[in-house]
Design a protein around this motif. Sequence first.
Motif, PDB file in Angstrom:
ATOM      1  N   GLY A 113       0.727  -1.112   0.018  1.00 30.01           N
ATOM      2  CA  GLY A 113      -0.054  -0.022   0.180  1.00 30.01           C
ATOM      3  C   GLY A 113       0.924   1.257   0.081  1.00 30.01           C
ATOM      4  O   GLY A 113       0.625   2.291  -0.833  1.00 30.01           O
ATOM      5  N   TRP A 117       1.344   4.313  -2.717  1.00 27.30           N
ATOM      6  CA  TRP A 117       1.091   5.623  -2.435  1.00 27.30           C
ATOM      7  C   TRP A 117       2.337   6.646  -2.699  1.00 27.30           C
ATOM      8  O   TRP A 117       2.084   7.700  -2.990  1.00 27.30           O
ATOM      9  CB  TRP A 117       0.920   5.639  -0.744  1.00 27.30           C
ATOM     10  CG  TRP A 117       0.881   7.077  -0.234  1.00 27.30           C
ATOM     11  CD1 TRP A 117      -0.297   7.762  -0.173  1.00 27.30           C
ATOM     12  CD2 TRP A 117       1.855   7.771   0.411  1.00 27.30           C
ATOM     13  NE1 TRP A 117       0.100   8.835   0.583  1.00 27.30           N
ATOM     14  CE2 TRP A 117       1.281   8.817   0.889  1.00 27.30           C
ATOM     15  CE3 TRP A 117       3.124   7.360   0.931  1.00 27.30           C
ATOM     16  CZ2 TRP A 117       2.035   9.853   1.691  1.00 27.30           C
ATOM     17  CZ3 TRP A 117       4.061   8.308   1.416  1.00 27.30           C
ATOM     18  CH2 TRP A 117       3.290   9.624   1.991  1.00 27.30           C
ATOM     19  N   ILE A 215      -7.825   6.325  -3.648  1.00 27.76           N
ATOM     20  CA  ILE A 215      -7.059   5.166  -2.672  1.00 27.76           C
ATOM     21  C   ILE A 215      -6.012   5.723  -1.962  1.00 27.76           C
ATOM     22  O   ILE A 215      -5.829   5.405  -0.736  1.00 27.76           O
ATOM     23  CB  ILE A 215      -6.661   4.034  -3.729  1.00 27.76           C
ATOM     24  CG1 ILE A 215      -6.311   2.809  -2.908  1.00 27.76           C
ATOM     25  CG2 ILE A 215      -5.599   4.461  -4.243  1.00 27.76           C
ATOM     26  CD1 ILE A 215      -7.682   2.066  -2.702  1.00 27.76           C
ATOM     27  N   HIS A 218      -7.006   6.942   1.703  1.00 23.12           N
ATOM     28  CA  HIS A 218      -7.090   5.920   2.644  1.00 23.12           C
ATOM     29  C   HIS A 218      -5.680   5.526   3.032  1.00 23.12           C
ATOM     30  O   HIS A 218      -5.600   5.132   4.353  1.00 23.12           O
ATOM     31  CB  HIS A 218      -8.041   4.782   2.007  1.00 23.12           C
ATOM     32  CG  HIS A 218      -9.265   5.076   1.526  1.00 23.12           C
ATOM     33  ND1 HIS A 218     -10.127   5.291   2.474  1.00 23.12           N
ATOM     34  CD2 HIS A 218      -9.597   4.799   0.270  1.00 23.12           C
ATOM     35  CE1 HIS A 218     -11.304   5.481   1.711  1.00 23.12           C
ATOM     36  NE2 HIS A 218     -11.053   5.343   0.447  1.00 23.12           N
ATOM     37  N   ILE A 219      -4.907   5.340   2.143  1.00 17.77           N
ATOM     38  CA  ILE A 219      -3.610   4.753   2.574  1.00 17.77           C
ATOM     39  C   ILE A 219      -2.790   5.699   3.451  1.00 17.77           C
ATOM     40  O   ILE A 219      -2.140   5.398   4.419  1.00 17.77           O
ATOM     41  CB  ILE A 219      -2.648   4.642   1.282  1.00 17.77           C
ATOM     42  CG1 ILE A 219      -3.161   3.583   0.251  1.00 17.77           C
ATOM     43  CG2 ILE A 219      -1.023   4.209   1.811  1.00 17.77           C
ATOM     44  CD1 ILE A 219      -2.487   3.412  -0.974  1.00 17.77           C
ATOM     45  N   GLN A 222      -3.723   5.245   7.025  1.00 22.82           N
ATOM     46  CA  GLN A 222      -3.734   3.655   7.427  1.00 22.82           C
ATOM     47  C   GLN A 222      -2.857   3.490   8.302  1.00 22.82           C
ATOM     48  O   GLN A 222      -1.733   4.009   8.522  1.00 22.82           O
ATOM     49  CB  GLN A 222      -3.754   3.186   6.208  1.00 22.82           C
ATOM     50  CG  GLN A 222      -4.116   1.739   6.315  1.00 22.82           C
ATOM     51  CD  GLN A 222      -4.006   0.906   5.001  1.00 22.82           C
ATOM     52  OE1 GLN A 222      -4.566   1.439   3.981  1.00 22.82           O
ATOM     53  NE2 GLN A 222      -3.146   0.026   4.975  1.00 22.82           N
ATOM     54  N   ALA A 235      -6.773  -0.585   2.115  1.00 25.44           N
ATOM     55  CA  ALA A 235      -7.311   0.690   1.445  1.00 25.44           C
ATOM     56  C   ALA A 235      -8.145   0.401   0.358  1.00 25.44           C
ATOM     57  O   ALA A 235      -9.310   1.219   0.388  1.00 25.44           O
ATOM     58  CB  ALA A 235      -6.014   1.224   0.706  1.00 25.44           C
ATOM     59  N   ASN A 238     -11.380  -0.127   2.469  1.00 30.21           N
ATOM     60  CA  ASN A 238     -11.877   1.347   2.702  1.00 30.21           C
ATOM     61  C   ASN A 238     -12.778   1.635   1.642  1.00 30.21           C
ATOM     62  O   ASN A 238     -13.684   2.634   1.900  1.00 30.21           O
ATOM     63  CB  ASN A 238     -10.770   2.424   3.076  1.00 30.21           C
ATOM     64  CG  ASN A 238     -10.058   1.939   4.574  1.00 30.21           C
ATOM     65  OD1 ASN A 238      -8.830   2.059   4.469  1.00 30.21           O
ATOM     66  ND2 ASN A 238     -10.853   1.374   5.364  1.00 30.21           N
ATOM     67  N   GLU A 239     -12.517   1.733   0.490  1.00 23.36           N
ATOM     68  CA  GLU A 239     -13.147   2.176  -0.736  1.00 23.36           C
ATOM     69  C   GLU A 239     -14.631   1.655  -0.744  1.00 23.36           C
ATOM     70  O   GLU A 239     -15.814   2.280  -0.888  1.00 23.36           O
ATOM     71  CB  GLU A 239     -12.681   2.018  -1.990  1.00 23.36           C
ATOM     72  CG  GLU A 239     -11.518   2.820  -2.317  1.00 23.36           C
ATOM     73  CD  GLU A 239     -11.929   4.082  -2.752  1.00 23.36           C
ATOM     74  OE1 GLU A 239     -12.286   4.051  -3.899  1.00 23.36           O
ATOM     75  OE2 GLU A 239     -12.044   5.171  -1.866  1.00 23.36           O
TER      76      GLU A 239
END
Length: 297
Positions: A113, A117, A215, A218-219, A222, A235, A238-239
Amino acid sequence: MKREVTKAIFPVAGLGTRFLPATKSIPKEIMTLVDRPLIQYAIDEAREAGITEFIFVTSRGKGALEDYFDHSPQLESELHKKGKAELLKILKNTNMDSGAIAYIRQYKALGLGHAVWCARRLIGDEPFAVILPDDVISSEKSCLKQMVQAYNDVGGLMVAAMEVPQDKTSSYGILNVAQQQKNLIAINGMIEKPAQGDAPSNLAVIGRYILTPNIFTHIEKQNFGAGGEIQLTDAIANEIDIGHAVNGFLFEGQRFDCGTKAGFLQATISFALAREDLRDELTDYLNKLVSVINVAQ
Ligand code: UTP
């Protein structure tokens, strides 16, 4: 958001510990199946799917990977002089356009993740693909192309999926299935490496994704997840939680887990057997080997 997928992220910043000591100095992605590095398979798959911008998330010790994509005019002219047209063609097919590849650094291997990112600034405001080069997929139509075509129909986010044996689910990100229509699976949850017995299905996420820039939000928020890493699966989950559509795509093809020694060896044999120049000799050898094993038993 529904735009063409033209960018792909290749996270290649992992430590590759399962291939030590080789990976002390050779990036895992440069290791070859027969005579092509893993990364070449990933690039070819992406090109077939219409990807034109290739973003590598790299780390310390991955210099050989960057060098691999340099053009080699001297070698080309030698092959030309010696009339080795076939080899020259193979070599030229690996050439990339100037500016098509970008390298960005992940300074610490904090997880897949986090690696994705790291590429956020190069993605901007458009959907993008993620390809893990150690998942090699042999198929008639490239796996990512199959996914891009499905994505063009349904949009949302998409992850490649395949069935795995129940006792292997704890090694994968596993889908919680809401509904299945042919090879498209609407997902209402995802869990990374569930404990034995906790897997909501036997459908595992494989290393191909089509994601949108949301995305990254969220990362950013996190915490470290399974294995103490920042997980892409979390992540994506989370979506789903905020109501965005995520689909699993059951691709056609055979996947080899080249991140493991057994998977890498199986892929090597399979790709070699598919080659006309190697098939007969290798088949003879394997047949002899099998009869020796049978006699020994
Ligand atoms: P793996 O889980 O296979 O990890 O990562 P790894 O480091 O490559 O290999 P092992 O487990 O130590 O043997 C899956 C993909 O995610 C990338 C890896 O390079 C690989 O392509 N990755 C993983 C990163 O880019 N950064 C990370 O922090 C973790």
